[in-house]
Write a protein that holds these residues in place. Structure first.
Motif, PDB file in Angstrom:
ATOM      1  N   ALA A   1       2.547  16.411  12.924  1.00  0.00           N
ATOM      2  CA  ALA A   1       3.149  15.076  12.926  1.00  0.00           C
ATOM      3  C   ALA A   1       4.323  15.012  13.896  1.00  0.00           C
ATOM      4  O   ALA A   1       4.504  14.021  14.617  1.00  0.00           O
ATOM      5  N   ALA A   2       5.114  16.066  13.922  1.00  0.00           N
ATOM      6  CA  ALA A   2       6.245  16.094  14.851  1.00  0.00           C
ATOM      7  C   ALA A   2       5.775  16.165  16.300  1.00  0.00           C
ATOM      8  O   ALA A   2       6.321  15.496  17.187  1.00  0.00           O
ATOM      9  N   LEU A   3       4.746  16.958  16.556  1.00  0.00           N
ATOM     10  CA  LEU A   3       4.246  17.128  17.921  1.00  0.00           C
ATOM     11  C   LEU A   3       3.611  15.857  18.479  1.00  0.00           C
ATOM     12  O   LEU A   3       3.650  15.617  19.682  1.00  0.00           O
ATOM     13  N   THR A   4       3.016  15.059  17.612  1.00  0.00           N
ATOM     14  CA  THR A   4       2.291  13.861  18.073  1.00  0.00           C
ATOM     15  C   THR A   4       3.047  12.567  17.818  1.00  0.00           C
ATOM     16  O   THR A   4       2.504  11.489  18.016  1.00  0.00           O
ATOM     17  N   ALA A   5       4.324  12.665  17.401  1.00  0.00           N
ATOM     18  CA  ALA A   5       5.069  11.476  16.993  1.00  0.00           C
ATOM     19  C   ALA A   5       5.213  10.459  18.119  1.00  0.00           C
ATOM     20  O   ALA A   5       5.278   9.257  17.862  1.00  0.00           O
ATOM     21  N   ARG A   6       5.265  10.902  19.362  1.00  0.00           N
ATOM     22  CA  ARG A   6       5.476   9.986  20.482  1.00  0.00           C
ATOM     23  C   ARG A   6       4.162   9.482  21.083  1.00  0.00           C
ATOM     24  O   ARG A   6       4.176   8.670  22.006  1.00  0.00           O
ATOM     25  N   LEU A   7       3.045   9.949  20.582  1.00  0.00           N
ATOM     26  CA  LEU A   7       1.746   9.507  21.093  1.00  0.00           C
ATOM     27  C   LEU A   7       1.301   8.241  20.372  1.00  0.00           C
ATOM     28  O   LEU A   7       1.702   7.969  19.247  1.00  0.00           O
ATOM     29  N   ALA A   8       0.467   7.442  21.039  1.00  0.00           N
ATOM     30  CA  ALA A   8      -0.090   6.245  20.408  1.00  0.00           C
ATOM     31  C   ALA A   8      -0.932   6.663  19.209  1.00  0.00           C
ATOM     32  O   ALA A   8      -1.809   7.516  19.321  1.00  0.00           O
ATOM     33  N   ARG A   9      -0.654   6.067  18.065  1.00  0.00           N
ATOM     34  CA  ARG A   9      -1.312   6.497  16.833  1.00  0.00           C
ATOM     35  C   ARG A   9      -2.816   6.282  16.865  1.00  0.00           C
ATOM     36  O   ARG A   9      -3.582   7.073  16.303  1.00  0.00           O
ATOM     37  N   GLU A  10      -3.261   5.204  17.536  1.00  0.00           N
ATOM     38  CA  GLU A  10      -4.710   4.970  17.594  1.00  0.00           C
ATOM     39  C   GLU A  10      -5.419   6.065  18.386  1.00  0.00           C
ATOM     40  O   GLU A  10      -6.564   6.425  18.084  1.00  0.00           O
ATOM     41  N   ARG A  11      -4.725   6.630  19.368  1.00  0.00           N
ATOM     42  CA  ARG A  11      -5.318   7.736  20.121  1.00  0.00           C
ATOM     43  C   ARG A  11      -5.348   9.018  19.291  1.00  0.00           C
ATOM     44  O   ARG A  11      -6.282   9.807  19.380  1.00  0.00           O
ATOM     45  N   VAL A  12      -4.303   9.202  18.484  1.00  0.00           N
ATOM     46  CA  VAL A  12      -4.262  10.395  17.638  1.00  0.00           C
ATOM     47  C   VAL A  12      -5.398  10.375  16.624  1.00  0.00           C
ATOM     48  O   VAL A  12      -6.092  11.383  16.421  1.00  0.00           O
ATOM     49  N   VAL A  13      -5.625   9.220  15.967  1.00  0.00           N
ATOM     50  CA  VAL A  13      -6.682   9.174  14.951  1.00  0.00           C
ATOM     51  C   VAL A  13      -8.057   9.354  15.593  1.00  0.00           C
ATOM     52  O   VAL A  13      -8.934  10.027  15.023  1.00  0.00           O
ATOM     53  N   LEU A  14      -8.270   8.801  16.775  1.00  0.00           N
ATOM     54  CA  LEU A  14      -9.558   8.975  17.448  1.00  0.00           C
ATOM     55  C   LEU A  14      -9.752  10.417  17.895  1.00  0.00           C
ATOM     56  O   LEU A  14     -10.840  10.990  17.730  1.00  0.00           O
ATOM     57  N   GLY A  15      -8.692  11.005  18.453  1.00  0.00           N
ATOM     58  CA  GLY A  15      -8.792  12.408  18.856  1.00  0.00           C
ATOM     59  C   GLY A  15      -9.019  13.318  17.673  1.00  0.00           C
ATOM     60  O   GLY A  15      -9.804  14.279  17.739  1.00  0.00           O
ATOM     61  N   ALA A  16      -8.343  13.026  16.549  1.00  0.00           N
ATOM     62  CA  ALA A  16      -8.507  13.842  15.348  1.00  0.00           C
ATOM     63  C   ALA A  16      -9.936  13.755  14.814  1.00  0.00           C
ATOM     64  O   ALA A  16     -10.527  14.766  14.405  1.00  0.00           O
ATOM     65  N   LEU A  17     -10.511  12.554  14.831  1.00  0.00           N
ATOM     66  CA  LEU A  17     -11.888  12.413  14.351  1.00  0.00           C
ATOM     67  C   LEU A  17     -12.870  13.124  15.275  1.00  0.00           C
ATOM     68  O   LEU A  17     -13.861  13.708  14.812  1.00  0.00           O
ATOM     69  N   GLY A  18     -12.599  13.079  16.592  1.00  0.00           N
ATOM     70  CA  GLY A  18     -13.451  13.824  17.518  1.00  0.00           C
ATOM     71  C   GLY A  18     -13.411  15.315  17.243  1.00  0.00           C
ATOM     72  O   GLY A  18     -14.449  15.997  17.230  1.00  0.00           O
ATOM     73  N   LEU A  19     -12.213  15.838  16.979  1.00  0.00           N
ATOM     74  CA  LEU A  19     -12.061  17.249  16.638  1.00  0.00           C
ATOM     75  C   LEU A  19     -12.741  17.563  15.308  1.00  0.00           C
ATOM     76  O   LEU A  19     -13.337  18.633  15.129  1.00  0.00           O
ATOM     77  N   PHE A  20     -12.682  16.605  14.379  1.00  0.00           N
ATOM     78  CA  PHE A  20     -13.301  16.785  13.065  1.00  0.00           C
ATOM     79  C   PHE A  20     -14.827  16.867  13.184  1.00  0.00           C
ATOM     80  O   PHE A  20     -15.476  17.650  12.482  1.00  0.00           O
TER      81      PHE A  20
END
Length: 386
Positions: free
Chosen positions: A68-87
């Motif tokens: 959460a700290a590492l990705t705090a400055r990233l756009a949240r919609e990109r984080v959730v999409l990237g996380a689902l891709g990794l999942f």
């Protein structure tokens, strides 16, 4: 209609985030239903196979605050999409796993993806809601987790029996890919978070004894519940046919669905601590009786319904309790509570494995669960507030 849903109070695309939590919840809870088959196929004992759950949960618990700290400055919609891709990738590796060691590594990767997605999805949902409707937005995302216990887990257990445990993970791949596709087509967007998000600020509440005492019950009761739940599929499979086992998992899921929705309302009406104490008292009695009630399908269904209801009904009151203790650190203490829940899940799977390795049958783990729920009850009473 405004970005926040007009009269609804939150952007309707918040509901799309629940597709991701549905896939993640299915992945987290379905392992119990396929654990015996997984252990047999990989040539490991049931106690060793249970560490598949520990690897996933421990990765989530330890990784969520750092990620959460590492990705705090990233756009949240990109984080959730990237996380689902990794999942998707992680669960494809689980489905293809040729060995126990490979599967553990894949579960660690899945834990990283889940630790990225779920807290970010909650934060994104909250940012897309009016202040007075943030609770409803968070509940919408959480509904994916509870719905997974009603639909995803029984279906995954049936698929695992009809085909094999690999097919169950392929089902999770499909669910995750579907969620990623829908969110990519209609991404919920919010302004980036500009608040400080360093690790020091995230862990600062842990220096307060009252916060530690308030978090401790979550750790204890989650450890207790997962000591038995991780091996529930094995316990039920020793008594009932696969179709009955899937039906009992469905009943368990329904109890959780109802409990998660009523828990917040009970906290609003009776305060935060009262519902927790009531749920823990009923939970202890239910676990003590499980050796008798669990020997018949009707009794087992009733016991599982009560078990799940009491477990999930504590979630919202515990969050309210933490917010009352640390009102200025709300997002931080909620994140720490979620990490504590997953840490308890990992510890519970490990404890259950140790007990089975020492000769305790899966059907006897409820005694340990009852003891740990009683310990959590004592801690809540000692730190009573709200």
């Amino acid at each position: 209609m405004s970005a926040r849903g007009g009269g609804r109070g939150f952007d309707p695309r918040v509901w799309l985030l629940a597709l991701g939590t549905f896939a993640i919840g299915t992945d987290a809870f379905v392992v119990s239903g396929i654990l015996p088959a997984l252990a047999d196929d990989l040539g490991v004992g049931l106690d060793v196979a249970g560490q598949v759950v520990s690897a996933y949960a421990l990765t989530y618990a330890l990784g969520a605050p750092f990620l959460a700290a590492l990705t705090a400055r990233l756009a949240r919609e990109r984080v959730v999409l990237g996380a689902l891709g990794l999942f998707v990738l992680a669960n494809a590796l689980c489905a293809l796993a040729p060995s126990y060691g490979f599967l553990i590594a894949a579960r660690v990767l899945a834990g990283v993806a889940a630790a990225l997605y779920t807290p970010t999805a909650y934060a994104l949902a909250a940012s897309l809601a009016r202040p007075e409707r943030r609770g409803a937005a968070l509940a919408a995302v959480a509904l994916g987790l509870t719905a997974s216990t009603v639909l995803g887990v029984p279906l995954g257990a049936l698929i695992g029996h009809a085909l094999n445990w690999h097919a169950t993970f392929w089902m999770v791949v499909v669910l995750s890919a579907l969620a990623a596709g829908v969110l990519a087509a209609r991404p919920p967007r919010a302004a980036p978070d500009t608040r400080p998000a360093g690790l020091a600020s995230r862990f600062a509440p842990l220096a307060r004894p009252r916060v530690l005492l308030a978090l401790l019950p979550s750790l204890i009761w989650c450890t207790g519940n997962f000591t038995s739940y991780t091996y529930l599929g094995a316990a039920l499979a020793g008594r009932y046919a696969p179709g009955v086992v899937a039906g009992l998992f469905l009943v368990y899921g329904l109890g959780g669905l109802v409990g998660s929705q009523l828990g917040g309302r009970l906290a609003d009406r009776f305060g935060a601590t009262g519902p927790i104490l009531a749920c823990l008292c009923v939970g202890v009695a239910n676990q003590l009786l499980l050796g008798v009630t669990g020997t018949h399908p009707v009794g087992a269904g009733a016991a599982l319904l009560v078990w799940s209801f009491c477990g999930w009904a504590t979630f919202a009151p515990q969050q309210s309790r933490l917010l009352a203790i640390a009102p200025n650190d709300g997002p931080v203490v909620i994140a720490l509570n979620n990490a504590t829940i997953y840490l308890g899940s990992a510890l519970g799977a490990g404890l259950g494995g140790l007990l089975i390795g020492a000769g305790t049958p899966a059907t006897g783990l409820h005694w340990a669960t009852a003891g740990l729920l009683a310990a959590a009850l004592a801690v809540v009473r000692a730190g009573r507030i709200g």
